[in-house]
Write an enzyme that holds these catalytic residues in place. Structure first.
Site, PDB file in Angstrom:
ATOM      1  N   CYS A  53       0.598  -1.209   0.371  1.00  0.00           N
ATOM      2  CA  CYS A  53       0.041   0.355   0.277  1.00  0.00           C
ATOM      3  C   CYS A  53       1.454   1.596   0.099  1.00  0.00           C
ATOM      4  O   CYS A  53       0.277   2.098  -0.517  1.00  0.00           O
ATOM      5  CB  CYS A  53      -0.971   0.332   1.267  1.00  0.00           C
TER       6      CYS A  53
ATOM      7  N   HIS B 265     -24.552  23.177   3.218  1.00  0.00           N
ATOM      8  CA  HIS B 265     -24.628  23.763   1.680  1.00  0.00           C
ATOM      9  C   HIS B 265     -23.860  25.037   1.494  1.00  0.00           C
ATOM     10  O   HIS B 265     -23.834  26.013   2.216  1.00  0.00           O
ATOM     11  CB  HIS B 265     -26.532  24.634   1.866  1.00  0.00           C
TER      12      HIS B 265
END
Ligand code: NAD
Length: 485
Positions: free
Chosen positions: A46, A451
């Protein structure tokens, strides 16, 4: 070899994300631990040859692509100058810093990091050949428990085993020694598409050949669709249901002969070829036959829910213990095995192992998938939120994404989440939490999301489930007995 064996409570063989996570937790729980690996520091495939270097290169690819595409909203950059030596040095610097950090963490925890290769002498003893870069020599290590975390290696196909620097596997492809004019990627899976994306961004003409009838076989077609459209733009060719049957090295490249539905009539010459046709578990640990550890048909070590093998003192985790071959699954399995060793009542029973393909756009999913629901003839409702209706996606100039929830129509529980779009890999974590916590669609709908963010697409997909999405008007269709849209 000295006759006197050193001893430890836990011996972990292999220091990838599975092995080092296991060793570190064992030390945190007060156990005496040895972690054995040939590399100078923990990290495994990895960190040294996989996720980390490829993601560094994918970040560079993304910068290049975004700069090119900025022309769409009026910003035109000059053609980039790419200093390959500097790019490679930066990528290697990332790897060195991270693996060095892991070495330090091992020391701080008093984990005995042994640089070498382990072989089983019996179910309680290892012989460790010290890596030449370390002290050399061989020693014995007696253990109460061993955890095999030896990972996997690239699969090879005899007809594609041409010994030439022009033919790369996932390891050599990460070296980016040059930017070839043409590259054939064999295998339209995770590695092929991720590294194909890197080379295409650097300026290579990339062709992909995939033997199945779609890219990323097994992944929901709904998610692969938007990626496929973009891949058509960045790759020079994608040949599906097609195989490579012959490769021959020539002066200027590799001559490749294809067979299948989209095979070119004549052989084609490519400057380089990347073979990425899957990975094989490293289950041939020397001396394993001296133990009761069993290896199944596909080469994975057989384990139970505790990750214990048929030999009570030996556990196996990560790629060597079965699919999915993903680093985060390995770490969690490693931690489970260690807790079992420490006497805790735990088992490895995840509801959602997320998967992310770091292409552009990214694809990510967790829990039940639509393909699986169809296969199992399960009734689920699929609530899709198209990113064209997301303010944030529009401001990022990336409206092609989709977020979808698979919901149980009776209990309204979220069973699975699938996302395709820029940053899907980050967004899927919310899906994992929802599935693991047995969240209802109403929980997701009622959780206020910030948002303007892409995370709102998860909330609005839950609103779609109730036919009440603010930004989408689409009555929901339910198909009994199979996944419905
Ligand atoms: P893969 O299984 O994802 O893809 C291999 C592809 O090669 C498949 O689509 C298969 O149909 C195709 N193929 C096989 N033989 C072929 C042939 N002769 N001709 C043409 N196509 C052929 O395997 P991979 O891309 O090599 O990656 C290996 C594993 O590594 C993955 O399954 C995954 O577990 C892991 N990985 C994960 C990530 C990530 O998490 N983002 C990234 C890279 C690798």
């Amino acid at each position: 070899m000295s006759d006197k064996a050193a001893s430890t409570q836990v011996a972990v063989i292999g220091a990838g994300p599975g092995g080092y996570a296991a060793a570190f937790l064992a030390a945190d729980l007060g156990l005496k631990v040895a972690l054995i690996d040939p590399e100078v520091n923990p990290g495994g495939v990895c960190l040294y040859r996989g996720c980390i270097p490829s993601k560094a290169l994918l970040h560079a690819a993304r910068v290049l692509t975004e700069a090119r595409e900025a022309a769409h909203f009026g910003i035109d950059f000059a053609a980039p100058k790419i200093d390959l030596d500097k790019l490679r040095a930066w990528k290697e610097g990332v790897v060195t810093k991270l693996t060095g950090g892991l070495g330090l963490l091992a020391k701080q925890r008093a984990v005995d990091y042994i640089r070498g290769e382990a072989a089983f002498l019996d179910a309680r003893t290892l012989a460790i050949k010290r890596a030449p870069g370390g002290q050399g020599g061989e020693e014995r290590l007696a253990f109460e428990h061993a955890i095999i975390a030896t990972g996997s290696r690239p699969a090879t196909i005899p007809s594609l085993s041409l010994s030439s620097p022009r033919v790369m596997d996932s390891t050599s492809a990460l070296d980016i020694t040059d930017v070839p004019k043409t590259l054939l990627v064999v295998g339209g899976g995770y590695i092929g598409l991720e590294l194909g994306t890197v080379y295409a961004a650097l300026g290579t003409r990339v062709a992909v050949v995939e033997m199945m009838d779609g890219l990323l076989p097994g992944v929901d077609r709904d998610l692969v669709g938007p990626l496929g459209k973009r891949m058509e733009k960045i790759f020079a060719a994608t040949m599906l249901s097609t195989k490579v049957v012959e490769m021959k090295e020539e002066k200027d490249g590799v001559r490749v002969r294809f067979e299948g539905a989209q095979a070119p009539a004549e052989p084609q010459v490519f400057e380089k070829v990347l073979v990425a046709v899957g990975r094989k578990p490293n289950s041939r640990v020397p001396g394993l036959e001296k133990t009761k550890v069993a290896v199944g048909e596909r080469g994975f070590i057989t384990v139970d829910l505790h990750r214990r093998t048929a030999e009570p003192s030996i556990y196996a985790i990560g790629d060597v213990a079965g699919e999915p071959m993903l680093a985060h699954k390995a770490s969690h399995e490693g931690r489970t095995a260690v807790e079992v060793i420490a006497g805790h009542k735990v088992a490895f029973e995840p509801q959602a192992i997320p998967a992310v393909v770091f292409t552009d756009p990214e694809i990510a999913w967790c829990g039940l998938t639509e393909e699986q629901a169809k296969r199992e003839n399960r009734t689920v409702r699929v609530a899709r939120f198209p990113w064209g209706a997301s303010g944030r996606a529009m401001t990022l100039d990336r409206p092609e994404g989709v977020t979808k929830l698979l919901v149980d129509p009776e209990s309204e529980r979220v069973l699975g989440v699938g996302i395709v779009g820029s940053g899907a890999g980050e967004l899927i974590a919310e899906g994992v939490l929802a599935v693991e916590m047995a969240a209802l669609a109403s929980d997701v709908k009622l959780s206020i999301h910030p948002h303007p963010t892409l995370s709102e697409t998860v909330m609005e997909a839950a609103e779609v489930f109730f036919g009440q999405s603010t930004h989408v008007y689409r009555p929901l269709k339910v198909v009994q007995g199979r996944a419905g849209l």
